[in-house]
Write an enzyme that holds these catalytic residues in place. Structure first.
Site, short mmCIF file in Angstrom:
data_model
loop_
_atom_site.label_atom_id
_atom_site.label_comp_id
_atom_site.label_asym_id
_atom_site.label_seq_id
_atom_site.Cartn_x
_atom_site.Cartn_y
_atom_site.Cartn_z
NE ARG A 148 -4.05 -0.01 2.36
CZ ARG A 148 -5.26 -0.48 2.07
NH1 ARG A 148 -5.46 -1.76 1.87
NH2 ARG A 148 -6.28 0.34 1.95
CE1 TYR A 151 -4.29 6.87 -3.46
CE2 TYR A 151 -4.75 6.20 -1.21
CZ TYR A 151 -5.09 6.94 -2.33
OH TYR A 151 -6.22 7.72 -2.33
CG PHE A 197 -19.87 -5.28 -0.40
CD1 PHE A 197 -18.89 -6.19 -0.77
CD2 PHE A 197 -19.96 -4.90 0.94
CE1 PHE A 197 -17.98 -6.70 0.18
CE2 PHE A 197 -19.07 -5.41 1.90
CZ PHE A 197 -18.08 -6.31 1.51
CD GLN A 215 -12.22 -5.60 7.26
OE1 GLN A 215 -12.50 -6.45 8.10
NE2 GLN A 215 -12.08 -5.91 5.97
P1 NAD Z 1 -10.37 7.90 -9.90
O1 NAD Z 1 -9.44 6.81 -10.24
O2 NAD Z 1 -11.81 7.74 -10.26
O3 NAD Z 1 -9.88 9.28 -10.51
C1 NAD Z 1 -8.53 9.59 -10.67
C2 NAD Z 1 -8.37 10.26 -12.04
O4 NAD Z 1 -7.00 10.66 -12.19
C3 NAD Z 1 -8.68 9.32 -13.21
O5 NAD Z 1 -9.57 9.95 -14.11
C4 NAD Z 1 -7.32 9.06 -13.85
O6 NAD Z 1 -7.40 8.77 -15.22
C5 NAD Z 1 -6.60 10.36 -13.55
N1 NAD Z 1 -5.14 10.24 -13.56
C6 NAD Z 1 -4.36 9.33 -12.91
N2 NAD Z 1 -3.06 9.55 -13.19
C7 NAD Z 1 -3.02 10.62 -14.04
C8 NAD Z 1 -1.96 11.33 -14.68
N3 NAD Z 1 -0.67 10.99 -14.51
N4 NAD Z 1 -2.28 12.38 -15.47
C9 NAD Z 1 -3.57 12.75 -15.65
N5 NAD Z 1 -4.61 12.12 -15.08
C10 NAD Z 1 -4.34 11.06 -14.28
O7 NAD Z 1 -10.25 8.17 -8.33
P2 NAD Z 1 -11.14 9.04 -7.35
O8 NAD Z 1 -11.82 8.16 -6.40
O9 NAD Z 1 -11.95 10.02 -8.14
O10 NAD Z 1 -10.02 9.82 -6.54
C11 NAD Z 1 -9.62 11.14 -6.91
C12 NAD Z 1 -8.60 11.68 -5.93
O11 NAD Z 1 -9.14 11.67 -4.60
C13 NAD Z 1 -7.30 10.85 -5.86
O12 NAD Z 1 -6.22 11.73 -5.72
C14 NAD Z 1 -7.49 10.01 -4.61
O13 NAD Z 1 -6.27 9.65 -4.04
C15 NAD Z 1 -8.29 10.94 -3.72
N6 NAD Z 1 -9.06 10.20 -2.74
C16 NAD Z 1 -10.19 9.53 -3.07
C17 NAD Z 1 -10.90 8.81 -2.11
C18 NAD Z 1 -12.19 8.10 -2.44
O14 NAD Z 1 -12.81 7.53 -1.52
N7 NAD Z 1 -12.67 8.10 -3.65
C19 NAD Z 1 -10.43 8.74 -0.81
C20 NAD Z 1 -9.24 9.39 -0.50
C21 NAD Z 1 -8.57 10.14 -1.46
N1 UDP Z 2 -13.30 -5.03 1.25
C1 UDP Z 2 -13.98 -6.22 1.37
N2 UDP Z 2 -14.46 -6.79 0.24
C2 UDP Z 2 -14.32 -6.23 -0.99
C3 UDP Z 2 -13.63 -5.01 -1.11
C4 UDP Z 2 -13.11 -4.43 0.04
O1 UDP Z 2 -14.15 -6.76 2.48
O2 UDP Z 2 -14.81 -6.83 -1.98
C5 UDP Z 2 -12.79 -4.38 2.49
C6 UDP Z 2 -11.32 -4.01 2.43
O3 UDP Z 2 -10.51 -5.10 2.85
C7 UDP Z 2 -11.27 -2.85 3.41
C8 UDP Z 2 -12.65 -2.18 3.25
O4 UDP Z 2 -13.49 -3.18 2.66
O5 UDP Z 2 -11.15 -3.32 4.73
C9 UDP Z 2 -12.61 -0.94 2.37
O6 UDP Z 2 -11.94 -1.28 1.18
P1 UDP Z 2 -11.79 -0.30 -0.05
O7 UDP Z 2 -10.97 -1.00 -1.08
O8 UDP Z 2 -13.11 0.22 -0.48
O9 UDP Z 2 -11.03 0.98 0.49
P2 UDP Z 2 -9.84 1.22 1.54
O10 UDP Z 2 -10.51 1.91 2.65
O11 UDP Z 2 -9.24 -0.08 1.99
O12 UDP Z 2 -8.91 2.05 0.77
#
Ligand code: NAD
Ligand code: UDP
Length: 317
Positions: A148, A151, A197, A215
């Site tokens: 992980r 990231y 899910f 978790q």
């Molecule tokens: P996503 O994968 O749907 O969107 C990410 C976008 O970034 C995609 O469209 C991808 O093509 C683009 N991308 C990746 N690398 C690139 C590059 N080098 N140049 C140009 N574009 C690029 O993900 P998301 O869920 O929309 O997440 C968006 C942001 O929010 C991310 O930075 C992620 O880490 C952050 N974030 C999301 C969550 C969540 O729950 N969704 C939680 C924590 C943080």
């Molecule tokens: N998870 C799960 N089954 C799935 C996908 C995810 O039990 O099919 C669990 C995963 O192990 C984690 C939580 O659900 O504990 C949230 O996972 P997700 O990938 O959505 O995001 P994370 O918070 O881990 O980035």
């Protein structure tokens, strides 16, 4: 008219952010290379004259410098990055690049243009947290070289980088730590728990719980998150702030599986699979800072958010 550059605009959150800023009367320059995003997420903006899309890799200096931004750029939102564990395991190097080269490229642009800069960080910077709920002052418990880390550590590097620009150039830099967010436009196959899910329940397949499901996670509906990001970006006097945004309503994953089964009306069975390495045991945001500084808290119930998300997935299955 104010303008904003959103990297990662074709992704789940980026596309909703573009909708929000356009609705608020801003011009949006969206950048994406479609690594994990989808053209369909922004196709409804094709005919919007306030929206400009540029296909470019944010990690490539050559690509990035070719983006025309005119004479002024009020805000840069750096959201480009694979976000689901499945995606960042598939693209480990791209994930690290977009949070290093990509962060430098976007910060340099913001510095040159005098823009406010908002970095999309994550609750993953807290790792497997020993402090619960997670408050912004907690430094986290992260494995620096596990799977992980591509990231977690990359996001931590980006935070350090953003704050260095703030200190070095007195730039208006803000960091949002986003907790698990869900809603329409997530990819069915991105591997995160909500799409997994729901898709499994709709298809009558087994619901896959990783580990014993004890978790915890807390789930924020995307319109709430986007409202919080808009406020955090546009409120004054928040330079150098780091802010959690998420929903403090916390669920064990096995309880969450049963909620989805009930909500979909599915008779899928539950199967148990191995817990991924370093999967955080618990996660829940402390949002007092957001409540105090931007008067924000989530408004959408899990029931309403899931209804809209399930309807979206039914439409694309
Ligand atoms: P996503 O994968 O749907 O969107 C990410 C976008 O970034 C995609 O469209 C991808 O093509 C683009 N991308 C990746 N690398 C690139 C590059 N080098 N140049 C140009 N574009 C690029 O993900 P998301 O869920 O929309 O997440 C968006 C942001 O929010 C991310 O930075 C992620 O880490 C952050 N974030 C999301 C969550 C969540 O729950 N969704 C939680 C924590 C943080
Ligand atoms: N998870 C799960 N089954 C799935 C996908 C995810 O039990 O099919 C669990 C995963 O192990 C984690 C939580 O659900 O504990 C949230 O996972 P997700 O990938 O959505 O995001 P994370 O918070 O881990 O980035």
């Amino acid at each position: 008219m104010k303008n904003v550059m959103i990297t990662g605009v074709a992704g789940f959150i980026g596309s909703h952010l573009a909708d929000k800023f356009l609705k608020e009367g801003w011009e949006v320059i969206g950048v994406d290379n479609f690594l994990t995003g989808n053209k369909l997420n922004i196709s409804h903006l094709d005919s919007d004259s306030s929206f400009t899309f540029v296909e470019a890799d944010v990690s490539s200096k050559t690509d990035f410098q070719q983006i025309g931004v005119g004479n002024s750029l009020d805000v840069v939102l750096h959201f480009a990055c694979p976000a689901s564990p499945v995606d960042y395991y598939k693209y480990p190097l791209e994930t690290m690049q977009v949070n290093s080269y990509g962060t430098f490229n976007t910060l340099e642009l913001a510095q040159k243009m005098g823009s406010t800069y908002l970095f999309a960080s994550t609750s993953e910077v807290y790792g497997d947290p020993e402090v619960h709920p997670q408050v912004e002052s907690y430094w986290g418990n992260v494995n620096p070289h596990g799977p992980r880390s591509v990231y977690d550590e990359a996001k931590r590097f980006s935070e350090a980088c953003s704050m260095s620009y703030h200190r070095e150039y007195d730039m208006d830099v803000r960091i949002v730590r986003i907790f698990n967010t869900y809603g329409p436009r997530m990819k069915l196959d991105d591997g995160r728990v909500v799409p997994n899910f729901i898709a499994q329940a709709l298809r009558g397949e087994d619901i896959t719980i990783y580990g014993d499901g004890s978790q915890t996670r807390s789930f924020c509906y995307v319109s709430d998150l986007v409202e919080g990001i808009f406020r955090f970006t546009s409120f004054k006097n928040l330079e150098g702030e780091v802010m959690n945004l998420g929903n403090p309503d916390e669920y064990k994953i096995r309880d969450f599986a049963n909620i989805i089964l009930r909500k979909v009306g599915s008779d899928s069975m539950i199967s148990f699979e191995p817990l991924p390495e370093d999967d955080p045991r618990q996660r829940c945001p402390d949002i007092s800072k957001a409540q105090e500084l931007i008067n924000w808290q989530p408004e959408t119930s899990l029931d309403d958010g899931l209804a809209a998300t399930i309807e979206f997935f039914q439409g694309i299955l």
